[in-house]
Design a protein around this motif. Structure first.
Motif, PDB file in Angstrom:
ATOM      1  N   ARG A 115     -20.417 -16.776 -26.324  1.00  0.00           N
ATOM      2  CA  ARG A 115     -21.877 -16.796 -26.468  1.00  0.00           C
ATOM      3  C   ARG A 115     -22.322 -16.420 -27.877  1.00  0.00           C
ATOM      4  O   ARG A 115     -21.875 -15.425 -28.436  1.00  0.00           O
ATOM      5  N   SER A 116     -23.198 -17.261 -28.411  1.00  0.00           N
ATOM      6  CA  SER A 116     -23.868 -17.012 -29.697  1.00  0.00           C
ATOM      7  C   SER A 116     -22.913 -16.955 -30.884  1.00  0.00           C
ATOM      8  O   SER A 116     -23.284 -16.475 -31.954  1.00  0.00           O
ATOM      9  N   GLY A 136     -25.891 -20.776 -26.782  1.00  0.00           N
ATOM     10  CA  GLY A 136     -26.435 -20.312 -28.053  1.00  0.00           C
ATOM     11  C   GLY A 136     -25.499 -20.421 -29.238  1.00  0.00           C
ATOM     12  O   GLY A 136     -25.805 -19.911 -30.321  1.00  0.00           O
ATOM     13  N   CYS A 137     -24.355 -21.077 -29.065  1.00  0.00           N
ATOM     14  CA  CYS A 137     -23.404 -21.221 -30.181  1.00  0.00           C
ATOM     15  C   CYS A 137     -23.936 -22.177 -31.239  1.00  0.00           C
ATOM     16  O   CYS A 137     -24.722 -23.080 -30.954  1.00  0.00           O
ATOM     17  N   SER A 138     -23.461 -21.998 -32.453  1.00  0.00           N
ATOM     18  CA  SER A 138     -23.684 -22.990 -33.495  1.00  0.00           C
ATOM     19  C   SER A 138     -22.459 -23.893 -33.541  1.00  0.00           C
ATOM     20  O   SER A 138     -21.370 -23.457 -33.901  1.00  0.00           O
ATOM     21  N   LEU A 139     -22.654 -25.146 -33.140  1.00  0.00           N
ATOM     22  CA  LEU A 139     -21.585 -26.145 -33.183  1.00  0.00           C
ATOM     23  C   LEU A 139     -21.941 -27.254 -34.169  1.00  0.00           C
ATOM     24  O   LEU A 139     -21.401 -28.357 -34.092  1.00  0.00           O
ATOM     25  N   GLU A 140     -22.810 -26.951 -35.092  1.00  0.00           N
ATOM     26  CA  GLU A 140     -23.236 -27.953 -36.059  1.00  0.00           C
ATOM     27  C   GLU A 140     -22.042 -28.477 -36.859  1.00  0.00           C
ATOM     28  O   GLU A 140     -21.226 -27.707 -37.364  1.00  0.00           O
ATOM     29  N   LYS A 141     -21.944 -29.797 -36.923  1.00  0.00           N
ATOM     30  CA  LYS A 141     -20.892 -30.497 -37.672  1.00  0.00           C
ATOM     31  C   LYS A 141     -19.484 -30.186 -37.162  1.00  0.00           C
ATOM     32  O   LYS A 141     -18.497 -30.428 -37.862  1.00  0.00           O
ATOM     33  N   ALA A 142     -19.372 -29.658 -35.947  1.00  0.00           N
ATOM     34  CA  ALA A 142     -18.047 -29.405 -35.366  1.00  0.00           C
ATOM     35  C   ALA A 142     -17.443 -30.714 -34.867  1.00  0.00           C
ATOM     36  O   ALA A 142     -18.150 -31.602 -34.389  1.00  0.00           O
ATOM     37  N   ASP A 143     -16.133 -30.833 -34.986  1.00  0.00           N
ATOM     38  CA  ASP A 143     -15.417 -32.007 -34.493  1.00  0.00           C
ATOM     39  C   ASP A 143     -14.888 -31.691 -33.102  1.00  0.00           C
ATOM     40  O   ASP A 143     -13.914 -30.957 -32.942  1.00  0.00           O
ATOM     41  N   HIS A 156     -28.902 -24.290 -25.286  1.00  0.00           N
ATOM     42  CA  HIS A 156     -29.414 -23.663 -26.512  1.00  0.00           C
ATOM     43  C   HIS A 156     -28.384 -23.622 -27.648  1.00  0.00           C
ATOM     44  O   HIS A 156     -28.477 -22.787 -28.543  1.00  0.00           O
ATOM     45  N   THR A 157     -27.399 -24.513 -27.587  1.00  0.00           N
ATOM     46  CA  THR A 157     -26.463 -24.618 -28.702  1.00  0.00           C
ATOM     47  C   THR A 157     -27.074 -25.471 -29.810  1.00  0.00           C
ATOM     48  O   THR A 157     -27.920 -26.322 -29.566  1.00  0.00           O
ATOM     49  N   LYS A 158     -26.616 -25.237 -31.037  1.00  0.00           N
ATOM     50  CA  LYS A 158     -27.052 -26.040 -32.178  1.00  0.00           C
ATOM     51  C   LYS A 158     -26.005 -27.125 -32.392  1.00  0.00           C
ATOM     52  O   LYS A 158     -24.845 -26.825 -32.692  1.00  0.00           O
ATOM     53  N   LEU A 159     -26.415 -28.381 -32.232  1.00  0.00           N
ATOM     54  CA  LEU A 159     -25.450 -29.474 -32.165  1.00  0.00           C
ATOM     55  C   LEU A 159     -25.611 -30.516 -33.265  1.00  0.00           C
ATOM     56  O   LEU A 159     -24.894 -31.516 -33.270  1.00  0.00           O
ATOM     57  N   SER A 160     -26.496 -30.295 -34.203  1.00  0.00           N
ATOM     58  CA  SER A 160     -26.741 -31.296 -35.236  1.00  0.00           C
ATOM     59  C   SER A 160     -25.457 -31.621 -36.001  1.00  0.00           C
ATOM     60  O   SER A 160     -24.785 -30.736 -36.529  1.00  0.00           O
ATOM     61  N   GLY A 161     -25.103 -32.899 -36.012  1.00  0.00           N
ATOM     62  CA  GLY A 161     -23.920 -33.341 -36.742  1.00  0.00           C
ATOM     63  C   GLY A 161     -22.617 -33.162 -35.991  1.00  0.00           C
ATOM     64  O   GLY A 161     -21.555 -33.573 -36.478  1.00  0.00           O
ATOM     65  N   MET A 177     -29.848 -29.474 -23.143  1.00  0.00           N
ATOM     66  CA  MET A 177     -29.253 -29.653 -24.465  1.00  0.00           C
ATOM     67  C   MET A 177     -30.163 -30.436 -25.395  1.00  0.00           C
ATOM     68  O   MET A 177     -30.855 -31.362 -24.980  1.00  0.00           O
ATOM     69  N   ASP A 178     -30.145 -30.053 -26.650  1.00  0.00           N
ATOM     70  CA  ASP A 178     -30.832 -30.800 -27.697  1.00  0.00           C
ATOM     71  C   ASP A 178     -29.754 -31.481 -28.532  1.00  0.00           C
ATOM     72  O   ASP A 178     -29.071 -30.833 -29.326  1.00  0.00           O
ATOM     73  N   VAL A 179     -29.577 -32.783 -28.324  1.00  0.00           N
ATOM     74  CA  VAL A 179     -28.481 -33.502 -28.979  1.00  0.00           C
ATOM     75  C   VAL A 179     -28.940 -34.257 -30.225  1.00  0.00           C
ATOM     76  O   VAL A 179     -28.207 -35.102 -30.747  1.00  0.00           O
ATOM     77  N   ARG A 180     -30.106 -33.934 -30.727  1.00  0.00           N
ATOM     78  CA  ARG A 180     -30.575 -34.616 -31.933  1.00  0.00           C
ATOM     79  C   ARG A 180     -29.589 -34.415 -33.084  1.00  0.00           C
ATOM     80  O   ARG A 180     -29.227 -33.297 -33.423  1.00  0.00           O
ATOM     81  N   GLY A 181     -29.140 -35.530 -33.648  1.00  0.00           N
ATOM     82  CA  GLY A 181     -28.208 -35.479 -34.768  1.00  0.00           C
ATOM     83  C   GLY A 181     -26.753 -35.425 -34.360  1.00  0.00           C
ATOM     84  O   GLY A 181     -25.863 -35.527 -35.209  1.00  0.00           O
ATOM     85  N   ALA A 182     -26.472 -35.264 -33.052  1.00  0.00           N
ATOM     86  CA  ALA A 182     -25.085 -35.235 -32.580  1.00  0.00           C
ATOM     87  C   ALA A 182     -24.579 -36.658 -32.353  1.00  0.00           C
ATOM     88  O   ALA A 182     -25.356 -37.584 -32.106  1.00  0.00           O
ATOM     89  N   LYS A 183     -23.263 -36.827 -32.428  1.00  0.00           N
ATOM     90  CA  LYS A 183     -22.653 -38.135 -32.206  1.00  0.00           C
ATOM     91  C   LYS A 183     -22.096 -38.194 -30.790  1.00  0.00           C
ATOM     92  O   LYS A 183     -21.235 -37.394 -30.424  1.00  0.00           O
ATOM     93  N   LEU A 184     -22.616 -39.150 -29.991  1.00  0.00           N
ATOM     94  CA  LEU A 184     -22.186 -39.335 -28.611  1.00  0.00           C
ATOM     95  C   LEU A 184     -21.613 -40.732 -28.443  1.00  0.00           C
ATOM     96  O   LEU A 184     -22.040 -41.673 -29.119  1.00  0.00           O
ATOM     97  N   ASP A 185     -20.653 -40.880 -27.520  1.00  0.00           N
ATOM     98  CA  ASP A 185     -20.204 -42.227 -27.191  1.00  0.00           C
ATOM     99  C   ASP A 185     -21.135 -42.795 -26.117  1.00  0.00           C
ATOM    100  O   ASP A 185     -22.062 -42.126 -25.645  1.00  0.00           O
ATOM    101  N   MET A 186     -20.908 -44.043 -25.722  1.00  0.00           N
ATOM    102  CA  MET A 186     -21.829 -44.708 -24.804  1.00  0.00           C
ATOM    103  C   MET A 186     -21.909 -43.994 -23.457  1.00  0.00           C
ATOM    104  O   MET A 186     -22.998 -43.801 -22.901  1.00  0.00           O
ATOM    105  N   GLU A 187     -20.772 -43.572 -22.912  1.00  0.00           N
ATOM    106  CA  GLU A 187     -20.774 -42.897 -21.609  1.00  0.00           C
ATOM    107  C   GLU A 187     -21.579 -41.603 -21.668  1.00  0.00           C
ATOM    108  O   GLU A 187     -22.348 -41.290 -20.756  1.00  0.00           O
ATOM    109  N   GLN A 188     -21.414 -40.841 -22.732  1.00  0.00           N
ATOM    110  CA  GLN A 188     -22.159 -39.590 -22.879  1.00  0.00           C
ATOM    111  C   GLN A 188     -23.652 -39.853 -23.048  1.00  0.00           C
ATOM    112  O   GLN A 188     -24.489 -39.124 -22.503  1.00  0.00           O
TER     113      GLN A 188
END
Length: 201
Positions: A115-116, A136-143, A156-161, A177-188
């Motif tokens: 958490r966080s 609440g984690c920051s996962l921005e630009k994580a692969d 409440h995770t940060k998912l941009s990039g 989830m707020d997936v703005r800026g995240a990369k998803l495949d078609m199924e997701q």
């Protein structure tokens, strides 16, 4: 300097041991107390830690190869630039732990409490996070490609990039989830759309 090979401990108080720059191979520790232990630059190979308490321990710059930390506590532990290579951390808790610069190369982090935590930019491809608490984690630009995030808490995770393509996300509550800026495949993308009320044929 400690160099232990194949040793086993159960219920031991190891707080006074100085593991700095030590090496542990194929050792097993069950319900042992490592609170506030000095473990900087420690190297472990194939060791098992079950139900151990590392609260406040100093694990800075330590390296762990194919180790298992199962149901362990790392509250306020310092894992600055620690390397976890192919490790199993199932059910362990990292509340308020310092994870700056940590390397997580493969492994199983199912049911962990992160958490966080700041995991920004981490290379987490193929890691198992089944039912992990990532609130609440920051996962921005994580692969996170090909990771297993089944039923993980990503509220409440940060998912941009962040890159989730190919990741298993069954049971993930996309509506939180707020997936703005995240990369998803078609199924997701379809799962996300349906979670928000869209009809997808």
């Amino acid at each position: 300097m400690i160099e232990w090979n194949g040793r086993e401990f159960e219920g031991e108080d190891l707080r006074d041991e100085d593991f700095t720059e030590g090496e542990l191979r194929d050792c097993k520790f069950v319900n042992c107390d490592f609170r506030h232990a000095e473990m900087k630059e420690l190297q472990t190979h194939g060791c098992q830690f079950v139900g151990c308490d590392f609260s406040g321990a100093l694990l800075n710059n330590s390296v762990h190869h194919n180790a298992a930390f199962v149901n362990c506590q790392f509250e306020a532990a310092n894992l600055f630039v620690t390397e976890l290579k192919g490790c199993k951390l199932t059910g362990s808790s990292f509340v308020e732990a310092v994870l700056t610069g940590v390397t997580i190369a493969g492994g199983d982090l199912s049911f962990v409490n992160l958490r966080s935590q700041d995991l920004k930019g981490q290379k987490l491809r193929g890691v198992r996070f089944v039912e992990a608490d990532l609130y609440g984690c920051s996962l921005e630009k994580a692969d996170l490609r090909d990771a297993d995030l089944s039923r993980a808490n990503l509220a409440h995770t940060k998912l941009s990039g962040a890159d989730f393509r190919g990741a298993a996300m069954d049971g993930v509550p996309f509506e939180n989830m707020d997936v703005r800026g995240a990369k998803l495949d078609m199924e997701q993308a379809v799962l996300f759309a349906r979670a928000h009320g869209a009809k997808v044929d």
